[in-house]
Design a protein around this motif. Structure first.
Motif, PDB file in Angstrom:
ATOM      1  N   GLU A   1     103.115  66.742  -7.754  1.00  0.00           N
ATOM      2  CA  GLU A   1     102.271  67.733  -7.075  1.00  0.00           C
ATOM      3  C   GLU A   1     102.557  67.754  -5.576  1.00  0.00           C
ATOM      4  OE1 GLU A   1      98.349  66.437  -8.082  1.00  0.00           O
ATOM      5  OE2 GLU A   1      98.424  67.316 -10.087  1.00  0.00           O
ATOM      6  N   LEU A   2     102.680  66.573  -4.971  1.00  0.00           N
ATOM      7  CA  LEU A   2     102.950  66.487  -3.538  1.00  0.00           C
ATOM      8  C   LEU A   2     104.295  67.115  -3.203  1.00  0.00           C
ATOM      9  CD1 LEU A   2     102.176  65.515  -0.709  1.00  0.00           C
ATOM     10  CD2 LEU A   2     103.144  63.276  -1.307  1.00  0.00           C
ATOM     11  N   ARG A   3     105.286  66.845  -4.021  1.00  0.00           N
ATOM     12  CA  ARG A   3     106.609  67.440  -3.793  1.00  0.00           C
ATOM     13  C   ARG A   3     106.533  68.964  -3.859  1.00  0.00           C
ATOM     14  NH1 ARG A   3     111.873  65.663  -3.845  1.00  0.00           N
ATOM     15  NH2 ARG A   3     113.351  67.370  -4.062  1.00  0.00           N
ATOM     16  N   GLU A   4     105.839  69.457  -4.863  1.00  0.00           N
ATOM     17  CA  GLU A   4     105.737  70.906  -5.023  1.00  0.00           C
ATOM     18  C   GLU A   4     105.076  71.563  -3.813  1.00  0.00           C
ATOM     19  OE1 GLU A   4     103.418  74.131  -7.780  1.00  0.00           O
ATOM     20  OE2 GLU A   4     104.032  72.258  -8.734  1.00  0.00           O
ATOM     21  N   VAL A   5     103.957  71.011  -3.346  1.00  0.00           N
ATOM     22  CA  VAL A   5     103.267  71.653  -2.228  1.00  0.00           C
ATOM     23  C   VAL A   5     104.043  71.536  -0.919  1.00  0.00           C
ATOM     24  CG1 VAL A   5     100.965  71.457  -3.255  1.00  0.00           C
ATOM     25  CG2 VAL A   5     101.723  69.713  -1.679  1.00  0.00           C
ATOM     26  N   THR A   6     104.705  70.422  -0.698  1.00  0.00           N
ATOM     27  CA  THR A   6     105.448  70.286   0.563  1.00  0.00           C
ATOM     28  C   THR A   6     106.729  71.118   0.543  1.00  0.00           C
ATOM     29  OG1 THR A   6     106.356  68.169  -0.210  1.00  0.00           O
ATOM     30  CG2 THR A   6     104.480  68.072   1.283  1.00  0.00           C
ATOM     31  N   GLU A   7     107.413  71.160  -0.593  1.00  0.00           N
ATOM     32  CA  GLU A   7     108.614  72.008  -0.673  1.00  0.00           C
ATOM     33  C   GLU A   7     108.250  73.478  -0.515  1.00  0.00           C
ATOM     34  OE1 GLU A   7     110.550  70.978  -4.378  1.00  0.00           O
ATOM     35  OE2 GLU A   7     112.009  69.751  -3.291  1.00  0.00           O
TER      36      GLU A   7
ATOM     37  N   GLN B   1      91.385  61.234  -4.555  1.00  0.00           N
ATOM     38  CA  GLN B   1      91.565  60.202  -5.580  1.00  0.00           C
ATOM     39  C   GLN B   1      93.037  59.828  -5.709  1.00  0.00           C
ATOM     40  OE1 GLN B   1      89.683  61.989  -8.998  1.00  0.00           O
ATOM     41  NE2 GLN B   1      87.704  61.145  -8.465  1.00  0.00           N
ATOM     42  N   ALA B   2      93.906  60.822  -5.729  1.00  0.00           N
ATOM     43  CA  ALA B   2      95.349  60.540  -5.823  1.00  0.00           C
ATOM     44  C   ALA B   2      95.815  59.764  -4.602  1.00  0.00           C
ATOM     45  CB  ALA B   2      96.127  61.846  -5.965  1.00  0.00           C
ATOM     46  N   TRP B   3      95.358  60.170  -3.430  1.00  0.00           N
ATOM     47  CA  TRP B   3      95.730  59.469  -2.203  1.00  0.00           C
ATOM     48  C   TRP B   3      95.219  58.037  -2.234  1.00  0.00           C
ATOM     49  CZ3 TRP B   3      98.902  58.656   1.429  1.00  0.00           C
ATOM     50  CH2 TRP B   3      98.553  57.997   2.596  1.00  0.00           C
TER      51      TRP B   3
ATOM     52  N   ILE C   1     100.311  58.191 -10.769  1.00  0.00           N
ATOM     53  CA  ILE C   1     101.067  58.248  -9.523  1.00  0.00           C
ATOM     54  C   ILE C   1     102.227  59.237  -9.653  1.00  0.00           C
ATOM     55  CG2 ILE C   1     102.504  56.918  -7.929  1.00  0.00           C
ATOM     56  CD1 ILE C   1     100.643  54.487  -8.678  1.00  0.00           C
ATOM     57  N   ALA C   2     102.903  59.226 -10.792  1.00  0.00           N
ATOM     58  CA  ALA C   2     104.014  60.163 -11.017  1.00  0.00           C
ATOM     59  C   ALA C   2     103.526  61.607 -10.950  1.00  0.00           C
ATOM     60  CB  ALA C   2     104.684  59.877 -12.351  1.00  0.00           C
ATOM     61  N   GLN C   3     102.359  61.872 -11.505  1.00  0.00           N
ATOM     62  CA  GLN C   3     101.811  63.229 -11.448  1.00  0.00           C
ATOM     63  C   GLN C   3     101.511  63.622 -10.003  1.00  0.00           C
ATOM     64  OE1 GLN C   3      98.739  64.728 -14.255  1.00  0.00           O
ATOM     65  NE2 GLN C   3      97.540  65.045 -12.405  1.00  0.00           N
ATOM     66  N   SER C   4     100.905  62.723  -9.250  1.00  0.00           N
ATOM     67  CA  SER C   4     100.603  62.999  -7.844  1.00  0.00           C
ATOM     68  C   SER C   4     101.881  63.235  -7.052  1.00  0.00           C
ATOM     69  CB  SER C   4      99.825  61.839  -7.222  1.00  0.00           C
ATOM     70  OG  SER C   4      98.584  61.692  -7.861  1.00  0.00           O
ATOM     71  N   ARG C   5     102.904  62.451  -7.347  1.00  0.00           N
ATOM     72  CA  ARG C   5     104.191  62.619  -6.667  1.00  0.00           C
ATOM     73  C   ARG C   5     104.750  64.013  -6.924  1.00  0.00           C
ATOM     74  NH1 ARG C   5     107.060  58.592  -8.641  1.00  0.00           N
ATOM     75  NH2 ARG C   5     108.158  59.788 -10.200  1.00  0.00           N
TER      76      ARG C   5
ATOM     77  N   TYR D   1      97.105  68.263   1.255  1.00  0.00           N
ATOM     78  CA  TYR D   1      97.166  67.651  -0.072  1.00  0.00           C
ATOM     79  C   TYR D   1      96.295  66.389  -0.095  1.00  0.00           C
ATOM     80  CZ  TYR D   1      98.708  65.395  -4.303  1.00  0.00           C
ATOM     81  OH  TYR D   1      98.709  64.778  -5.522  1.00  0.00           O
ATOM     82  N   ILE D   2      96.451  65.572   0.908  1.00  0.00           N
ATOM     83  CA  ILE D   2      95.681  64.329   0.966  1.00  0.00           C
ATOM     84  C   ILE D   2      94.188  64.615   1.053  1.00  0.00           C
ATOM     85  CG2 ILE D   2      95.177  62.353   2.461  1.00  0.00           C
ATOM     86  CD1 ILE D   2      98.217  62.214   2.913  1.00  0.00           C
ATOM     87  N   GLY D   3      93.820  65.606   1.851  1.00  0.00           N
ATOM     88  CA  GLY D   3      92.414  65.965   1.978  1.00  0.00           C
ATOM     89  C   GLY D   3      91.822  66.515   0.696  1.00  0.00           C
ATOM     90  N   GLU D   4      92.618  67.255  -0.047  1.00  0.00           N
ATOM     91  CA  GLU D   4      92.141  67.889  -1.277  1.00  0.00           C
ATOM     92  C   GLU D   4      92.287  66.996  -2.510  1.00  0.00           C
ATOM     93  OE1 GLU D   4      94.475  71.462  -1.345  1.00  0.00           O
ATOM     94  OE2 GLU D   4      93.437  72.290   0.409  1.00  0.00           O
TER      95      GLU D   4
END
Length: 192
Positions: free
Chosen positions: A63-69, A98-100, A57-61, A92-95
């Protein structure tokens, strides 16, 4: 194999196993076998199954922060920034299904644990990012209003993303347009 690379490999495989079986039914034996390591090695790296889930979950977080920023950097207008940030989230969610899946499903199963803290930290990260964006572009009256608006956006986007899963023909672009239709109508008159 270097430790950091092995850790990434373990997280990637664990994410797949957790998404396939759910946290409770996932087995450390299966994860170790798929990675090609011993089960004690998984415990050496992550201390527990929950620790491994928290690392996923920390890794997904991150990655999500990086793409949205990255998506909102250099936006020429409030509308463009909002649209770009939403599109990055839905893509991000579509791609990263599994993380989502971990973020969406595990919050119901785990209760008050390290993993649920990681899920809430992900939500808070996105809320903080949206609040910063909104405060820079919109006059919402007070910091409390900015925070409330950001919480609203995060909650609405989570629910829309869950709905999108039931409608395979809905693209990230469609979801973004649907969110923008509602959000922009209430925000456009508040642009600074």
């Amino acid at each position: 194999m270097p430790r950091a690379e092995r850790e990434r490999q373990m997280i990637q495989v664990a994410e797949a196993v957790f998404a396939e079986h759910g946290y409770l039914a996932a087995s450390m034996d299966e994860i170790a076998e798929r990675v090609g390591v011993s089960k004690p090695m998984l415990y050496e790296y992550f201390r527990s199954k929950e620790g491994l889930l928290a690392a996923c979950i920390a890794q997904s977080r991150a990655e999500l922060r990086e793409v949205t920023e990255r998506a909102v950097i250099g936006a020429a207008s409030a509308r463009e920034a909002l649209h770009s940030g939403l599109l990055a989230f839905f893509r991000y969610i579509g791609e990263h299904r599994q993380a989502w899946s971990l973020l969406r499903n595990e919050m119901m199963l785990i209760g008050t644990t390290t993993a649920s803290d990681e899920i809430e930290a992900t939500r808070q990260q996105q809320t903080d990012l949206i609040a910063k964006l909104m405060d820079g572009y919109f006059d919402l009256g007070s910091p409390l209003r900015v925070e409330a608006a950001a919480e609203f956006v995060v909650g609405a986007c989570e629910r829309l993303a869950i709905w999108c899963e039931r409608h395979e023909d809905v693209t990230p672009e469609w979801a973004t347009d649907a969110a923008m239709d509602l959000l922009w109508a209430s925000l456009r008159d508040r642009v600074r």
